[in-house]
Motif scaffolding. Structure first.
Motif, PDB file in Angstrom:
ATOM      1  N   UNK A 128      13.734  44.025  88.840  1.00 19.13           N
ATOM      2  CA  UNK A 128      14.383  44.763  87.761  1.00 19.13           C
ATOM      3  C   UNK A 128      14.247  46.264  87.964  1.00 19.13           C
ATOM      4  N   UNK A 129      13.071  46.698  88.420  1.00 25.94           N
ATOM      5  CA  UNK A 129      12.886  48.122  88.689  1.00 25.94           C
ATOM      6  C   UNK A 129      13.842  48.579  89.801  1.00 25.94           C
ATOM      7  N   UNK A 130      13.993  47.747  90.833  1.00 22.78           N
ATOM      8  CA  UNK A 130      14.911  48.092  91.909  1.00 22.78           C
ATOM      9  C   UNK A 130      16.342  48.228  91.420  1.00 22.78           C
ATOM     10  N   UNK A 131      16.770  47.340  90.503  1.00 23.06           N
ATOM     11  CA  UNK A 131      18.117  47.435  89.936  1.00 23.06           C
ATOM     12  C   UNK A 131      18.300  48.742  89.167  1.00 23.06           C
ATOM     13  N   UNK A 132      17.302  49.101  88.361  1.00 19.83           N
ATOM     14  CA  UNK A 132      17.400  50.332  87.574  1.00 19.83           C
ATOM     15  C   UNK A 132      17.435  51.560  88.489  1.00 19.83           C
ATOM     16  N   UNK A 133      16.578  51.557  89.508  1.00 19.25           N
ATOM     17  CA  UNK A 133      16.543  52.697  90.426  1.00 19.25           C
ATOM     18  C   UNK A 133      17.869  52.820  91.170  1.00 19.25           C
ATOM     19  N   UNK A 134      18.426  51.683  91.596  1.00 17.43           N
ATOM     20  CA  UNK A 134      19.690  51.718  92.344  1.00 17.43           C
ATOM     21  C   UNK A 134      20.820  52.248  91.468  1.00 17.43           C
ATOM     22  N   UNK A 161       2.094  36.560  90.145  1.00 16.93           N
ATOM     23  CA  UNK A 161       2.877  36.995  91.310  1.00 16.93           C
ATOM     24  C   UNK A 161       4.367  36.917  91.000  1.00 16.93           C
ATOM     25  N   UNK A 162       4.788  35.832  90.332  1.00 12.60           N
ATOM     26  CA  UNK A 162       6.204  35.711  89.961  1.00 12.60           C
ATOM     27  C   UNK A 162       6.634  36.799  88.997  1.00 12.60           C
ATOM     28  N   UNK A 163       5.778  37.125  88.039  1.00 11.75           N
ATOM     29  CA  UNK A 163       6.100  38.192  87.090  1.00 11.75           C
ATOM     30  C   UNK A 163       6.231  39.535  87.797  1.00 11.75           C
TER      31      UNK A 163
END
Length: 259
Positions: free
Chosen positions: A202-208, A193-195
């Motif tokens: 990280x995906x959210x940062x890249x998408x943003x 769950x933590x992973x």
């Protein structure tokens, strides 16, 4: 997003309720729930009328009870909490089956169960007749703040992606001899769950960053009518869709006037 711009609670159909623009259904849902919440819990007859209103809506939307009832089990934890109230509350008590139950707790439990059930049933009605793509457009037309609409749009877009990622991680663990149902594997489950959380962040940062590089200014551009976006609701559609909500408001008002 995902498969056909639908979600797990959407029931494909071509009923009059399905064809209504989403903004009128959302407005009707909010007014209906507020009317239910405002009804005194000490009365019983208003809630029967609310249930009848929902039955009429289900009939118009062609939603069978066998589809609705299993999905209402989501409120089961709240029902368990409500069952404990007659034993925990103070005040005057009544005896039932050899048990001393609080009158205040009984009314509180009744209020939680019936109002929660009606709220969940009304929400399922809207979810069953509204695709995920219609919802952000409807909220924009209802003048919900742009940042909330943007967050909802991105959540709908990526929830399938994250679900697929979780399934791949589970398959990878099982293929390496893990048994998710065994209690001693709870540590590995927690690490998984933590992973997943870190990967999602990280995906959210890249998408943003990708959105900023393409000129994103904090709001999702409005879709053109006809390009996958339904036309705004007409006055006639507003009147028809708000009839159940208006009936609920009348019942709620009468509950405060009539004994």
């Amino acid at each position: 997003m995902g498969s056909g711009h639908s979600h797990p609670l959407y029931r494909d159909g071509d009923s009059p309720v399905h064809r209504l623009p989403a903004e009128v259904k959302v407005a009707c849902l909010v007014v209906f729930v507020l009317a239910v919440v405002a009804t005194p819990r000490e009365l019983f007859w208003p809630f029967g009328i609310y249930a009848l209103i929902l039955l009429v809506c289900w009939r118009a939307a062609r939603i069978p009870l066998r589809w609705i009832l299993p999905r209402m089990l989501i409120e089961a934890p709240f029902i368990v909490l409500a069952v404990l109230l007659p034993f925990a509350e103070g005040g005057s008590r009544v005896e039932f089956a050899g048990l001393q139950l609080s009158v205040t707790g009984l009314y509180a439990a009744w209020g939680i169960v019936i109002k929660g059930t009606l709220g969940v049933a009304a929400s399922l009605t809207v979810a069953a007749t509204t695709t995920s793509r219609e919802l952000p457009v409807a909220l924009s037309r209802l003048h919900v703040p742009a940042i909330i609409v943007s967050m909802l749009t991105l959540m709908i877009r990526y929830i399938d992606v994250l679900s697929a990622e979780a399934r791949r991680m589970r398959v990878a663990r099982i293929s390496r001899g893990d048994s998710p149902r065994m209690l001693h594997q709870i540590g590995a489950t927690a690490r998984g769950v933590g992973t997943l959380f870190l990967r999602s962040y990280e995906r959210g940062e890249r998408v943003y960053l990708a959105m900023l590089s393409r000129g994103f200014d904090g709001r999702v551009p409005a879709l053109a009518v006809g390009a996958g976006c339904p036309a705004p609701a007409s006055s006639r559609q507003w009147v028809l869709a708000l009839l159940p909500a208006a009936a609920a408001v009348l019942v709620a008002g009468a509950s405060w006037v009539l004994p």
